[in-house]
Design a protein around this motif. Structure first.
Motif, mmCIF file in Angstrom:
data_model
loop_
_atom_site.group_PDB
_atom_site.id
_atom_site.type_symbol
_atom_site.label_atom_id
_atom_site.label_comp_id
_atom_site.label_asym_id
_atom_site.label_seq_id
_atom_site.Cartn_x
_atom_site.Cartn_y
_atom_site.Cartn_z
ATOM 1 N N PRO A 119 18.671 5.538 6.729
ATOM 2 C CA PRO A 119 18.221 3.808 6.541
ATOM 3 C C PRO A 119 18.426 2.889 6.197
ATOM 4 C CG PRO A 119 16.635 5.878 5.032
ATOM 5 C CD PRO A 119 18.056 6.179 6.231
ATOM 6 N N LYS A 121 19.211 1.256 3.988
ATOM 7 C CA LYS A 121 19.411 0.473 2.336
ATOM 8 C C LYS A 121 20.114 0.763 1.642
ATOM 9 C CE LYS A 121 16.533 -0.214 -1.589
ATOM 10 N NZ LYS A 121 14.922 -1.199 -2.051
ATOM 11 N N THR A 122 20.185 3.017 2.320
ATOM 12 C CA THR A 122 20.679 3.760 2.382
ATOM 13 C C THR A 122 22.625 3.861 2.512
ATOM 14 O OG1 THR A 122 19.096 5.429 2.333
ATOM 15 C CG2 THR A 122 20.904 6.355 1.931
ATOM 16 N N LYS A 165 2.374 -1.143 8.604
ATOM 17 C CA LYS A 165 1.949 -1.365 7.421
ATOM 18 C C LYS A 165 0.913 -0.939 6.845
ATOM 19 C CE LYS A 165 5.158 -5.926 6.787
ATOM 20 N NZ LYS A 165 4.675 -7.459 7.056
ATOM 21 N N ARG A 166 0.180 -0.514 5.979
ATOM 22 C CA ARG A 166 -0.835 -0.552 5.701
ATOM 23 C C ARG A 166 -1.348 -1.335 5.825
ATOM 24 N NH1 ARG A 166 -0.450 3.023 -0.532
ATOM 25 N NH2 ARG A 166 0.900 4.076 0.375
ATOM 26 N N LYS A 376 10.269 5.019 9.391
ATOM 27 C CA LYS A 376 9.217 4.398 8.663
ATOM 28 C C LYS A 376 9.650 4.881 6.853
ATOM 29 C CE LYS A 376 5.533 2.787 8.422
ATOM 30 N NZ LYS A 376 4.336 2.465 9.149
ATOM 31 N N SER A 377 9.310 6.140 7.186
ATOM 32 C CA SER A 377 9.288 7.434 6.137
ATOM 33 C C SER A 377 9.919 7.468 5.000
ATOM 34 C CB SER A 377 7.998 8.344 6.510
ATOM 35 O OG SER A 377 8.469 9.117 5.085
ATOM 36 N N ARG A 378 11.267 8.063 5.658
ATOM 37 C CA ARG A 378 12.691 7.641 5.391
ATOM 38 C C ARG A 378 12.904 6.192 4.792
ATOM 39 N NH1 ARG A 378 14.171 10.216 9.972
ATOM 40 N NH2 ARG A 378 15.494 8.446 10.685
ATOM 41 N N ARG A 380 10.876 4.117 3.570
ATOM 42 C CA ARG A 380 9.843 4.168 2.542
ATOM 43 C C ARG A 380 9.624 2.324 2.888
ATOM 44 N NH1 ARG A 380 11.827 6.155 -2.945
ATOM 45 N NH2 ARG A 380 11.870 8.064 -3.181
ATOM 46 N N GLY A 381 9.401 2.428 3.983
ATOM 47 C CA GLY A 381 9.048 1.013 4.965
ATOM 48 C C GLY A 381 10.011 0.085 5.045
ATOM 49 N N TYR A 382 9.657 -0.919 5.796
ATOM 50 C CA TYR A 382 10.980 -2.326 6.234
ATOM 51 C C TYR A 382 10.056 -3.656 5.176
ATOM 52 C CZ TYR A 382 12.602 1.490 9.235
ATOM 53 O OH TYR A 382 13.286 2.753 9.747
#
Length: 405
Positions: A119, A121-122, A165-166, A376-378, A380-382
């Motif tokens: 990700p 962010k990571t 997205k949800r 997307k799960s890794r 935690r969304g975008y």
């Protein structure tokens, strides 16, 4: 060898650029390498190429470079501006970074390698940068690679949507079924997505009139969009989505019958899987529930499902006759959900049988959707749909990036 000579070789600098000085700060864990050009150096205009121009003035710039061991490394230089008679005052490009970037090309190449597997962010936390800056790198190279894409030889494509997205938020993916790569991704799942794909397709050298085959689910939006914007494309309905409709009908029969037949409790997956995919315990449960003495409606619906699957094993010359038999059986089954499913099959008759000619399906899209949802799960969304679309291109676009190695 001097430290400046060592870094000169390591950075691969060519005249007139040279390493002027190096400074290491152990407290800040930072290495600063100062670059410059000898006094009196001559340059060419970056626009028209006029030679023999002297520096008009300089602009101070700094770029983040690959780490020096575990320490952050930065290149800095006073970049010359030249005055050209034709073009005016222009800032010279530098060979180690692209214009407007605060990172060197090698640093950006490392980021593009990492974000394919991690990700953003990571990666940002790993290199000590804000993720917004790294997303700018990703978008630049994805957009640049897509500009070079050539769609002139594409004659068939598949389309499907994936959740971004949800709630009811989707991205539609258009895939080259021949080379198994994402051609285009766009927000939404209505007919306008096909129109946007046509525009992008044409912009990359594709010819909508040459597209012969398209594969999609039974969405009226996709069907209408394809017929309007790719008028010569024959539509094949994806086998996965056809079976999904049949499976949903079987499950609807089970849920209705379960109210009066408690033995059906917690048997959902028994009916949705194919017999060869059942666990030993599930196979035993299916055997018990299929006993003639129980006379379950769900069993009849399940047999209709298994029989429908046999359609795709038929010789092409027998396929329509087989489907007509199944349709008669389903419409006379006295099972309302199965009758509704049969009516759906009837409305999409030609597109279902088209598979025997085209042989195409959206299997690659289902696999790609799984990869996208996993990424997307890794992550935690975008933060934005634009970021998700960029990641889709990275994962499934098979883009060719002009990056240094």
């Amino acid at each position: 060898m001097k430290d400046t000579d060592l870094f000169q070789l390591a950075l691969g600098l060519t005249p007139p650029w040279e390493v002027v000085s190096c400074e290491f700060d152990p407290q800040r864990q930072r290495l600063d390498i100062r670059l410059g050009c000898p006094r009196g150096s001559m340059f060419a205009c970056p626009e028209c190429g006029q030679m023999g121009l002297k520096a008009h003035d300089t602009v101070e710039k700094t770029w983040r470079h690959l780490n020096f061991f575990q320490h952050e490394a930065y290149l800095s230089a006073k970049v010359p501006r030249v005055r050209c008679d034709k073009c005016g005052v222009k800032l010279l490009p530098v060979p180690w970074a692209r214009p407007g970037s605060g990172f060197t090309l090698l640093f950006e190449a490392m980021i593009m390698t990492l974000v394919k597997a991690m990700p953003v962010k990571t990666v940002a936390a790993y290199v000590g940068e804000h993720d917004t800056r790294l997303w700018r790198i990703v978008h630049h190279y994805v957009d640049q690679a897509r500009e070079r894409a050539d769609f002139s030889e594409i004659t068939r494509f598949g389309v499907d949507e994936t959740a971004c997205k949800r709630g009811h938020n989707y991205v539609s993916l258009f895939v080259d079924l021949q080379d198994r790569k994402v051609l285009f991704a766009t927000e939404g799942k209505d007919s306008s997505t096909v129109e946007r794909f046509k525009q992008d397709f044409s912009a990359h050298g594709g010819c909508p009139e040459r597209v012969e085959e398209a594969c999609c689910d039974m969405s009226q939006a996709f069907i209408g969009g394809i017929r309007e914007h790719f008028p010569k494309a024959q539509i094949t309905f994806d086998k996965f989505h056809i079976m999904k409709i049949i499976n949903e009908a079987v499950d609807e029969v089970r849920r209705a019958e379960q109210k009066d037949r408690p033995e059906l409790s917690r048997s959902r997956h028994v009916w949705l899987k194919n017999p060869e995919n059942l666990k030993a315990s599930q196979a035993e449960r299916l055997k018990e529930l299929s006993l003639p003495k129980l006379n379950l409606k769900t069993t009849r619906a399940y047999h209709l499902k298994l029989n429908f699957q046999e359609l795709f094993t038929q010789p092409v010359e027998q396929s329509e006759a087989f489907l007509k038999k199944w349709y008669f059986w389903a419409t006379h089954s006295r099972l309302e959900p199965m009758k509704k499913a049969a009516a759906t099959i009837k409305r999409h008759w030609n597109g279902i049988l088209r598979w025997f000619t085209s042989g195409i399906s959206n299997g690659i899209l289902e696999g790609l959707n799984s990869l996208v949802q996993s990424a997307k799960s890794r992550a935690r969304g975008y933060r934005s749909t634009r970021n998700l679309i960029a990641m889709i291109y990275l994962i499934g676009g098979r883009l060719k990036f002009a990056l240094p190695t």
